[in-house]
Design a protein around this motif. Structure first.
Motif, mmCIF file in Angstrom:
data_model
loop_
_atom_site.group_PDB
_atom_site.id
_atom_site.type_symbol
_atom_site.label_atom_id
_atom_site.label_comp_id
_atom_site.label_asym_id
_atom_site.label_seq_id
_atom_site.Cartn_x
_atom_site.Cartn_y
_atom_site.Cartn_z
ATOM 1 N N UNK A 146 0.779 -1.228 0.000
ATOM 2 C CA UNK A 146 0.000 0.000 0.000
ATOM 3 C C UNK A 146 0.812 1.281 0.000
ATOM 4 N N UNK A 147 1.998 1.259 0.531
ATOM 5 C CA UNK A 147 2.768 2.489 0.683
ATOM 6 C C UNK A 147 3.665 2.769 -0.512
ATOM 7 N N UNK A 148 4.124 1.746 -1.172
ATOM 8 C CA UNK A 148 5.077 1.911 -2.273
ATOM 9 C C UNK A 148 4.536 2.846 -3.349
ATOM 10 N N UNK A 149 3.297 2.643 -3.781
ATOM 11 C CA UNK A 149 2.737 3.495 -4.829
ATOM 12 C C UNK A 149 2.663 4.954 -4.404
ATOM 13 N N UNK A 150 2.257 5.192 -3.161
ATOM 14 C CA UNK A 150 2.159 6.575 -2.678
ATOM 15 C C UNK A 150 3.541 7.225 -2.644
ATOM 16 N N UNK A 151 4.528 6.490 -2.164
ATOM 17 C CA UNK A 151 5.891 7.029 -2.102
ATOM 18 C C UNK A 151 6.399 7.350 -3.509
ATOM 19 N N UNK A 152 6.156 6.460 -4.450
ATOM 20 C CA UNK A 152 6.586 6.704 -5.827
ATOM 21 C C UNK A 152 5.864 7.910 -6.429
ATOM 22 N N UNK A 153 4.577 8.070 -6.117
ATOM 23 C CA UNK A 153 3.830 9.233 -6.600
ATOM 24 C C UNK A 153 4.441 10.526 -6.082
ATOM 25 N N UNK A 154 4.782 10.537 -4.800
ATOM 26 C CA UNK A 154 5.346 11.740 -4.182
ATOM 27 C C UNK A 154 6.709 12.058 -4.787
ATOM 28 N N UNK A 156 7.916 11.010 -7.626
ATOM 29 C CA UNK A 156 7.755 11.309 -9.046
ATOM 30 C C UNK A 156 7.255 12.712 -9.314
ATOM 31 N N UNK A 157 6.562 13.304 -8.352
ATOM 32 C CA UNK A 157 6.039 14.656 -8.524
ATOM 33 C C UNK A 157 7.085 15.730 -8.234
ATOM 34 N N UNK A 158 8.201 15.358 -7.640
ATOM 35 C CA UNK A 158 9.240 16.333 -7.328
ATOM 36 C C UNK A 158 10.067 16.619 -8.578
ATOM 37 N N UNK A 159 10.175 17.878 -8.964
ATOM 38 C CA UNK A 159 10.890 18.205 -10.213
ATOM 39 C C UNK A 159 12.383 17.890 -10.160
ATOM 40 N N UNK A 160 12.958 17.840 -8.964
ATOM 41 C CA UNK A 160 14.404 17.598 -8.881
ATOM 42 C C UNK A 160 14.787 16.125 -9.055
ATOM 43 N N UNK A 161 13.794 15.224 -9.120
ATOM 44 C CA UNK A 161 14.082 13.799 -9.327
ATOM 45 C C UNK A 161 13.692 13.410 -10.730
ATOM 46 N N UNK A 163 12.234 11.283 -13.742
ATOM 47 C CA UNK A 163 11.098 10.372 -13.822
ATOM 48 C C UNK A 163 11.595 8.946 -14.043
ATOM 49 N N UNK A 164 10.773 7.983 -13.673
ATOM 50 C CA UNK A 164 11.109 6.589 -13.902
ATOM 51 C C UNK A 164 11.875 5.920 -12.789
ATOM 52 N N UNK A 165 11.975 6.546 -11.624
ATOM 53 C CA UNK A 165 12.702 5.924 -10.510
ATOM 54 C C UNK A 165 11.961 4.749 -9.940
ATOM 55 N N UNK A 166 10.638 4.778 -9.955
ATOM 56 C CA UNK A 166 9.864 3.737 -9.270
ATOM 57 C C UNK A 166 9.404 2.682 -10.213
#
Length: 166
Positions: A146-154, A156-161, A163-166
Motif C-alpha cells: 500500500x505504501x510503495x505506490x504513494x511514495x513513488x507518486x510523491x 515522481x512529482x518532485x521536479x528535482x528527481x 522520472x522513472x525511478x519507481x
C-alpha cells in the motif's frame, strides 16, 4: 426514514458477516482459486462445499466488489487479484487477518478493560510481542502493498528527481 446514525448502526451489524466472509475467503484461498473464472458448481466441487451455500458467499463477495460475475462464472476482480491472491505482487491477506484478529481480541476484552483497576497495566507484554512479530511479516507486507505506490507518486512529482525511478 431513519436518522443517518441509525442507518450506520444497522450497517455496522451487517459488517460482521462481510468481515467473516473475507476471512473465510482468505483462509480457503478462494481468491486464488477464482483467479480464473469458475462456475459455482466447479468452485463448490473443488472446495467440497454445497453449491447453494457457495453461491451465497460468492454473491456477498461480488456485492463487495471483490469478485466479478459474468456468463463464465465468478472471478476475483482484476483490481483485487494483486492484493487478495497469495501469488499477487501486493498480497495483503496475512496483514488483513492480523489486523482483524487484533481488533477482534480488543473488542472481546473491552468490557473487562472498562472494569480494570486504575493504575493496573494492561497485558502489554503479550500485545508488544504480537506487534513485534507482525512487524516482521504482516506490517511489512502491508507497507509493500500500500505504501510503495504513494511514495513513488510523491517522489515522481518532485521536479528535482528524474522520472522513472519507481
Amino acid at each position: 426514514m431513519f436518522p443517518t446514525t441509525l442507518t450506520d448502526l444497522w450497517t455496522l451489524t451487517a459488517s460482521s458477516i462481510k468481515t467473516e466472509a473475507v476471512r473465510l475467503a482468505l483462509d480457503s484461498a478462494l481468491f486464488d482459486q477464482l483467479a480464473q473464472p469458475s462456475t459455482v458448481e466447479q468452485f463448490a466441487l473443488r472446495q467440497q462445499w454445497e453449491p447453494q451455500q457457495a453461491t451465497a458467499l460468492l454473491e456477498l463477495l461480488w456485492s463487495m466488489k471483490l469478485l466479478t460475475r459474468d456468463a463464465a462464472g465468478y472471478q476475483t476482480s482484476a483490481e483485487m487479484q494483486a492484493y487478495l491472491c497469495q501469488t499477487g505482487e501486493r498480497y495483503i491477506g496475512d496483514s488483513w487477518r492480523f489486523r482483524y484478529q487484533s481488533l477482534r481480541d480488543v473488542g472481546q476484552q473491552l468490557a473487562a478493560l472498562m472494569q480494570q483497576t486504575p493504575g493496573t497495566p494492561p497485558p502489554a507484554a503479550r500485545m508488544d510481542a504480537c506487534w513485534a512479530q507482525a512487524a516482521q511479516k504482516q506490517i511489512a507486507q502491508e507497507q509493500r502493498a500500500l505504501t510503495v505506490d504513494r511514495a513513488c507518486d510523491i517522489v515522481g512529482a518532485l521536479p528535482e528527481f528524474p522520472q522513472g525511478l519507481c
